[in-house]
Design an enzyme around this catalytic site. Sequence first.
Site, short mmCIF file in Angstrom:
data_model
loop_
_atom_site.label_atom_id
_atom_site.label_comp_id
_atom_site.label_asym_id
_atom_site.label_seq_id
_atom_site.Cartn_x
_atom_site.Cartn_y
_atom_site.Cartn_z
N GLU A 1 -7.99 4.34 0.78
CA GLU A 1 -9.24 3.85 0.21
C GLU A 1 -10.22 5.02 0.09
O GLU A 1 -10.23 5.91 0.93
CB GLU A 1 -9.83 2.75 1.10
CG GLU A 1 -9.03 1.46 1.01
CD GLU A 1 -9.42 0.42 2.04
OE1 GLU A 1 -10.56 0.41 2.50
OE2 GLU A 1 -8.55 -0.40 2.40
N ASN B 1 -9.36 15.59 17.52
CA ASN B 1 -10.57 15.19 18.25
C ASN B 1 -10.54 15.71 19.69
O ASN B 1 -11.55 16.19 20.22
CB ASN B 1 -10.72 13.67 18.26
CG ASN B 1 -11.08 13.13 16.89
OD1 ASN B 1 -11.50 13.89 16.02
ND2 ASN B 1 -10.91 11.84 16.69
N PHE C 1 16.34 16.57 21.26
CA PHE C 1 16.15 16.62 22.71
C PHE C 1 14.75 17.13 23.05
O PHE C 1 13.98 17.53 22.18
CB PHE C 1 17.24 17.52 23.30
CG PHE C 1 17.39 17.36 24.80
CD1 PHE C 1 17.23 16.12 25.41
CD2 PHE C 1 17.70 18.45 25.59
CE1 PHE C 1 17.38 15.97 26.77
CE2 PHE C 1 17.85 18.31 26.96
CZ PHE C 1 17.68 17.09 27.55
N CYS D 1 7.27 28.82 27.36
CA CYS D 1 5.92 28.77 26.76
C CYS D 1 5.37 27.35 26.58
O CYS D 1 4.28 27.05 27.06
CB CYS D 1 5.93 29.47 25.41
SG CYS D 1 6.23 31.24 25.58
N1 LIG Z 1 -5.85 -0.73 1.91
C1 LIG Z 1 -5.11 0.35 1.94
O1 LIG Z 1 -5.60 1.49 1.91
C2 LIG Z 1 -3.61 0.22 1.95
C3 LIG Z 1 -2.83 1.32 1.61
C4 LIG Z 1 -1.45 1.19 1.59
C5 LIG Z 1 -0.87 -0.01 1.96
N2 LIG Z 1 -1.64 -1.07 2.32
C6 LIG Z 1 -0.99 -2.33 2.66
O2 LIG Z 1 -0.99 -3.14 1.50
C7 LIG Z 1 -1.18 -4.52 1.86
C8 LIG Z 1 -2.43 -5.07 1.20
O3 LIG Z 1 -3.54 -4.32 1.68
P1 LIG Z 1 -4.99 -4.49 1.04
O4 LIG Z 1 -5.87 -3.52 1.74
O5 LIG Z 1 -4.90 -4.47 -0.41
O6 LIG Z 1 -5.33 -5.99 1.53
P2 LIG Z 1 -6.55 -6.90 1.09
O7 LIG Z 1 -6.87 -7.76 2.25
O8 LIG Z 1 -7.64 -6.07 0.49
O9 LIG Z 1 -5.93 -7.77 -0.08
C9 LIG Z 1 -4.97 -8.75 0.12
C10 LIG Z 1 -5.15 -9.80 -0.95
O10 LIG Z 1 -4.08 -10.74 -0.86
C11 LIG Z 1 -4.63 -12.00 -1.17
N3 LIG Z 1 -3.68 -13.04 -0.74
C12 LIG Z 1 -3.45 -13.51 0.49
N4 LIG Z 1 -2.49 -14.45 0.47
C13 LIG Z 1 -2.08 -14.55 -0.81
C14 LIG Z 1 -1.10 -15.34 -1.48
N5 LIG Z 1 -0.35 -16.19 -0.79
N6 LIG Z 1 -0.95 -15.19 -2.80
C15 LIG Z 1 -1.72 -14.31 -3.47
N7 LIG Z 1 -2.66 -13.54 -2.89
C16 LIG Z 1 -2.83 -13.68 -1.59
C17 LIG Z 1 -5.96 -12.02 -0.49
O11 LIG Z 1 -6.82 -13.01 -0.99
C18 LIG Z 1 -6.44 -10.60 -0.83
O12 LIG Z 1 -7.14 -10.57 -2.05
C19 LIG Z 1 -1.22 -4.55 3.37
O13 LIG Z 1 0.08 -4.74 3.85
C20 LIG Z 1 -1.67 -3.14 3.74
O14 LIG Z 1 -1.24 -2.77 5.03
C21 LIG Z 1 -3.01 -0.98 2.30
#
Ligand SMILES: NC(=O)c1ccc[n+]([C@@H]2O[C@H](COP(=O)([O-])OP(=O)(O)OC[C@H]3O[C@@H](n4cnc5c(N)ncnc54)[C@H](O)[C@@H]3O)[C@@H](O)[C@H]2O)c1
Length: 434
Positions: A160, A224, A261, A267
Site C-alpha cells: 500500500e 530497529n 545446518f 566469528c
Molecule cells: N493490502 C495489501 O497491501 C496486500 C498486499 C498483498 C496481498 N494482500 C492480501 O490480499 C488479500 C486482500 O487484501 P486487501 O488489503 O485487499 O483486503 P481488503 O480488506 O481491503 O479487501 C477485501 C475485500 O473483500 C471483500 N469481500 C469480503 N468477502 C467477500 C465475498 N464473499 N465476496 C466478494 N467480496 C468480498 C470486502 O468487502 C473487501 O472489499 C488478503 O489476503 C491480503 O493478505 C494484501
Amino acid sequence: MKISIFGLGYVGCVSLACLAENGHNVTGVDVVPHKIDLINKGKATIIEKDIDEILLANWEKGNISATSNYKEAVLNTEISIICVGTPSDVNGHLNLNAIYQTAEQIGAALKEKDGFHIAIIRSTVLPGTNEKIGNIIAEHSGKKRNEGFAVVSNPEFLREGSAVKDYYNPPVTVIGTDSDFASQKISEMYEGINAPIKKTNIEIAELIKYVNNSFHALKVSFANEVGNICKKMNIDSHELMDLFCMDTQLNLSPYYLKPGFAFGGSCLPKDLKAFKTMAHDFYLESPVLNSILDSNESQKNQALNLILNKKSKKVGILGLSFKKGTDDLRYSPVVELAESLLGKGFSVSIYDRNVNISKISGTNKAYIDKHIPHLSELISDDLKKVIEDSETIIISHNVPEFKDVNLRFSNKHFIDLVKVKDIVPSANYEGICW
Ligand SMILES: NC(=O)c1ccc[n+]([C@@H]2O[C@H](COP(=O)([O-])OP(=O)(O)OC[C@H]3O[C@@H](n4cnc5c(N)ncnc54)[C@H](O)[C@@H]3O)[C@@H](O)[C@H]2O)c1
C-alpha cells in the site's frame, strides 16, 4: 480477456484498474454495496497514487464495471481472481470464511456454465487452501478439477502506498498450478507486467508470501534493534545502515539464505554474543538479536534428533570443520554434534580432508582437545572406510566429493546438512530441512 475480481479492497481495486489498463475487460464483485457503487461511477474504493486516473479512464472506455451478482460475473468471464480479505482470528489463525464463501459462489455459478473457468487465488493463504478451494468449487459445480475448472495460486506482492507501481513492477510473478492450460492463460493475462514469470508448485506459491512478509518484518525489527543500540552510543544509525546495505555480497544477497545446518566458527557466535551483551549492558531489550543463538541451538538439536531417531549407533561424519575449505574446528557445530553423539555412546568415525591432526595448533588445538580429546582415533583420510564403518552418515560439507555417496553406498543412510550441489535424492537420503 474477460476477468471477474472478487473483493474490491486494496488488492482487488488495484488489480481491477491495472488489468483494464492492460486491455482486459474487468468486472468487480464485492459484498459491500458502496464499493460497487463507487466502481460503477468510475471511482476507486481506496486511496492510492495514480489509481483514480487509471480507473476513471478505463471505466470511461467501458472496460470496468462492478456487481453484487456473482453468478453473472462468473458466467460472463473466463477468469475469476479472488482478492477477498483473509484476516487473523483471535488466536492468530487465518479466517478464511470470505475465501470459502467466494469458492462456493464460483462453484454455484459454474454449475450453469459450459466453458472452462480459471479461479486465481490472489489473497494470501496458507498451503492447502488451493486444494480446499478446488474441492469446494467441485462440490458446488459438479465439475472436476482441471476438466471444468482450474485453481491457480498467484500471490500479490504490492505494498500500500506504492500499489500501482508495485503492481506493474513486481519482483516476480509467481504462478502455482496443476493446470498447464491455466498457467499459459495467466502468463498471457500478465503480458505488459515488467517481471519474470516463475511457474512453481501450488504449495510454494502459497507459502512464498508468508516467507517474504516474515523476512520483511525481521528486517524491520533487526534494523530497529541496531538503531536502539546506536542511539545509546551516539552513533548515526542511518549512516551505519546505509553502509550495511552497500554490502551486496553478504548482507543484501542470497548468501546465508540456504536452509541447512547451524552457523559456527570463530566469528559469528563470538561477535553476536558481544553485540547482544553490549545491548543488554545498555538495559536495552533486543529480542531479535537475543533469539538468534537460541534458534541456532534448535537447529543443532534438529540434526541430533534426526540421528537419534535412526536408532543406529554407528555414525560417520563427512566434514568436521565449521565450513568447507578450512581446518578451523573452533565452534564448529559439527564438533558439537560429534561430542553429543560420543556422550550418548555412539561410535563416531570422521572424514575431513582438511583436518590433519598433527598440524592442528594454537586455539584450534585447544578447542578440539577440550571437546573431542581423542579425535585422532576417530578421524581418517579414507572416505570409503568411514562410510563402510558406519550405518548413518552425516554430510556437513558441500563439496563435489560427496555428491554421489548415497548412490554408491545404497545400504547406508545419509543425512545431508548442507544440500550438496548436484546430489540426487534417493530412498537412503534425507536433508535436514528439505
Ligand atoms: N493490502 C495489501 O497491501 C496486500 C498486499 C498483498 C496481498 N494482500 C492480501 O490480499 C488479500 C486482500 O487484501 P486487501 O488489503 O485487499 O483486503 P481488503 O480488506 O481491503 O479487501 C477485501 C475485500 O473483500 C471483500 N469481500 C469480503 N468477502 C467477500 C465475498 N464473499 N465476496 C466478494 N467480496 C468480498 C470486502 O468487502 C473487501 O472489499 C488478503 O489476503 C491480503 O493478505 C494484501
